[in-house]
Design an enzyme around this catalytic site. Structure first.
Site, PDB file in Angstrom:
ATOM      1  CB  CYS A  28      32.582  58.066  58.845  1.00 46.27           C
ATOM      2  SG  CYS A  28      33.444  57.514  57.356  1.00 46.27           S
ATOM      3  N   PRO A  29      31.209  60.070  56.427  1.00 43.84           N
ATOM      4  CG  PRO A  29      31.171  60.381  54.097  1.00 43.84           C
ATOM      5  CD  PRO A  29      30.310  59.939  55.265  1.00 43.84           C
TER       6      PRO A  29
END
Lengths: 79, 142
Positions: free
Chosen positions: A17-18
């Site tokens: 993430c991200p």
């Protein structure tokens, strides 16, 4: 593997993430309008982040398909 | 920015140079940039130090207040292949409207010339300029 066809498939299962969202954004930018881009992600954040981005950017979320330990998101570039 | 055009803004005053806080700041900046927000990072003190070319890619300490848990987190980040904070920021700059500024006062205090900083840092500005850039946005202090 997913059943919804796509013009481009990005395997972001190794991304944290991200990362998967970033990879999707880049691919959408580089694609022509009308193309479908699929991204594979193991990041649980993608489950909320990808739909939020697609809505904000005004594209279409065509499908979310669940596999064993990842999800496949298919986005159509609409403009 | 085309399809992502927006008037929303996020500004981060990045004071810390510990890896967990740098990682958190980079992640916030990446999320904001991805969502089409104009994103500014203002490096102060240890934040400037972390962007020095000669140390940006080296191992940094974890925030002391978490004691031994810091080591666990650092090991988990390595084991799971979490990209380093500076890679997250480069990715964010690639997809969004991200600007990194260095605090003029810190540069003067620590005697760091601009050419010693990573090229991600676009300029050296005073605090009033940062506050002005942040107008109508939110400022986070990390």
């Amino acid at each position: 593997m997913g059943t919804t066809t796509a013009d481009l498939e990005i395997d972001a299962r190794g991304s944290f993430c991200p990362g998967p969202l970033m990879e999707l954004i880049k691919a959408v930018r580089q694609s022509d309008v009308g193309k479908k881009i699929a991204v594979l992600s193991r990041d649980p954040g993608s489950r909320t982040d990808i739909p939020a981005w697609v809505k904000k950017a005004g594209h279409d979320l065509v499908a979310i398909e669940d596999a064993d330990d990842y999800a496949r998101f298919v986005v159509e570039k609409t403009h | 920015m085309g399809e992502d055009a927006t008037s929303d803004k996020l500004a981060i005053a990045l004071f810390s140079g510990t890896v967990d806080r740098l990682q958190a700041a980079a992640t916030m900046a990446a999320g904001a940039a991805a969502m089409g927000m104009e994103t500014h990072i203002f490096l102060m003190f240890w934040g400037v130090d972390a962007f020095r070319k000669d140390v940006i890619d080296t191992t940094r300490p974890v925030s002391a207040e978490y004691g031994d848990r810091g080591k666990e987190v650092a090991a988990a980040m390595e084991a799971k292949g979490v990209p380093p904070w500076h890679a997250v920021l480069r990715m964010a700059a690639d997809v969004g409207d991200l600007h990194v500024h260095a605090c003029a006062m810190t540069m003067d205090l620590l005697d760091i010339p601009m050419e010693h900083l990573d090229p991600m840092v676009e300029d050296v500005i005073g605090v009033a300029t940062f506050v002005e850039l942040s107008r109508d946005g939110n400022i986070l202090f990390i």
